[in-house]
Scaffold this active site. Structure first.
Site, mmCIF file in Angstrom:
data_model
loop_
_atom_site.group_PDB
_atom_site.id
_atom_site.type_symbol
_atom_site.label_atom_id
_atom_site.label_comp_id
_atom_site.label_asym_id
_atom_site.label_seq_id
_atom_site.Cartn_x
_atom_site.Cartn_y
_atom_site.Cartn_z
ATOM 1 N N CYS A 76 44.912 8.851 93.171
ATOM 2 C CA CYS A 76 44.399 9.204 94.267
ATOM 3 C C CYS A 76 44.958 10.702 94.986
ATOM 4 O O CYS A 76 43.932 11.558 95.543
ATOM 5 C CB CYS A 76 45.145 8.366 95.468
ATOM 6 S SG CYS A 76 45.020 6.587 95.068
ATOM 7 N N ASP A 77 46.315 11.133 94.805
ATOM 8 C CA ASP A 77 46.733 12.491 95.341
ATOM 9 C C ASP A 77 47.064 13.360 94.373
ATOM 10 O O ASP A 77 47.555 14.685 94.800
ATOM 11 C CB ASP A 77 47.923 11.888 96.187
ATOM 12 C CG ASP A 77 47.604 10.886 96.969
ATOM 13 O OD1 ASP A 77 46.694 10.778 97.674
ATOM 14 O OD2 ASP A 77 48.632 10.101 97.541
ATOM 15 N N CYS A 82 50.305 7.008 94.211
ATOM 16 C CA CYS A 82 49.159 6.750 93.539
ATOM 17 C C CYS A 82 48.692 8.139 93.060
ATOM 18 O O CYS A 82 47.912 9.036 93.746
ATOM 19 C CB CYS A 82 47.804 6.243 94.500
ATOM 20 S SG CYS A 82 46.269 6.243 93.341
#
Ligand code: NAP
Length: 290
Positions: A134-135, A131
């Protein structure tokens, strides 16, 4: 047999949010979970896109939402559901328990498709991510690669190009599955380098990923590899019960209603465009209110 007003299958963000809304409406609620609280997000080291938290671990966020649901009166049955028998009172058979419920919310989520190459699991959270949103910021100013040719991979590459110094986009064919406009945008971004008709054959690095080898032998130095090659919905349970789209997701529109009046579907397991924490929470809300 125990009876509840609402039974929810899956204790990810969608299921837990549905539990909060249902409990606050005064309903008796049971949540079934066979693996772990939080679903996919529980394994994300840092979440930076959930409103009210500029930075929180996926596990902590899940725990907070779980606690909120339980404090409102929802009950957790840590048991894997193996069969659903639809009806005015749906019957839910789990491995060790059996319940009936007036309403059922399916929130079983999806898992990211994996590359299936050696060391992939060892390096998750250590350079391998599924993701970018997300990261991605963990690799600010670095060099990263994205694998995949669909909308997710191309969107990730575009997003990462604004954060990272260099982004490789690796796709197994020379044509993208992604929307043409999106693929064209990516092609015109100077710090995105396409590696088409190529696959990743080896992950290199001790504690964390530092290089990858492509199937033509080329070695790329990088800080992270984002694997965006589609998702596999967790629909084993309802495959013969509900209508699925061609990719296996449960067909339901924004109302979260299925073909059964008292069965709803929420979160990543539903056909939808954006699979994010916030949209999972939104689905949980809509399904519970419906
Ligand atoms: P997807 O459309 O299924 O694309 C998966 C990509 O991964 C394909 O390009 C596929 O290659 C490749 N792939 C699959 N297995 C592979 C493997 N083992 N090794 C290497 N490559 C592999 O999945 P997605 O991109 O996650 O999108 C899912 C859905 O969400 C789609 O309907 C998409 O349109 C939607 N979505 C929409 C947006 C938006 O902004 N509108 C954003 C994200 C996602 P092939 O092409 O060769 O099959």
């Amino acid at each position: 047999m125990n009876h509840y007003d609402v039974a929810i299958i899956g204790a990810g963000i969608a299921g837990l949010t549905a539990a909060i809304y249902s409990s606050r409406a005064g309903k008796s609620v049971v949540i079934f979970e066979g693996e772990g609280i939080g679903g996919q997000i529980a394994s994300s080291p840092v979440v930076e896109n959930y409103p009210a938290y500029s930075e929180i671990s996926g596990m902590e966020l899940s725990d907070k939402i779980y606690e909120q649901a339980i404090n409102l009166g929802a009950e957790l049955e840590f048991d894997k559901v193996v069969e659903i028998i639809p009806g005015k009172k749906a019957i839910i058979k789990a491995e060790y328990s059996e319940y009936t419920a007036d309403k059922l919310i399916i929130a079983t989520g999806a898992k990211h498709r994996h590359l299936g190459i050696e060391r992939e699991f060892d390096l998750v959270g250590r350079g391998i991510s599924y993701c970018a949103v997300c990261d991605g910021t963990l690799y600010k100013g670095g060099t990263v690669a994205v694998v995949g040719g669909g909308n997710t991979a191309v969107t990730s590459a575009i997003y990462l190009s604004g954060i990272c110094k260099k982004v490789y986009l690796i796709h197994r064919r020379d044509e993208f599955r992604a929307d043409v406009e999106l693929a064209e945008r990516a092609k015109n971004i100077s710090n995105i380098e396409m590696k088409l008709s190529r696959t990743v054959s080896r992950l290199i690095g001790d504690d964390k990923i530092s290089q990858i080898e492509l199937n033509d032998g080329e070695i790329l130095d990088l800080d992270a590899l984002f694997v965006n090659i589609g998702q596999v919905p967790n629909t084993e349970l309802v495959r013969d019960l509900l209508n699925l789209d061609e990719s296996g997701f449960i067909i339901a529109d924004e109302s979260c209603k299925t073909k059964y009046d008292n069965i709803f579907v929420a979160g990543d397991v539903r056909t939808k465009v954006a699979r994010q924490l916030t949209t999972a929470a939104a689905d949980g809300t809509v399904a519970a209110l419906a």
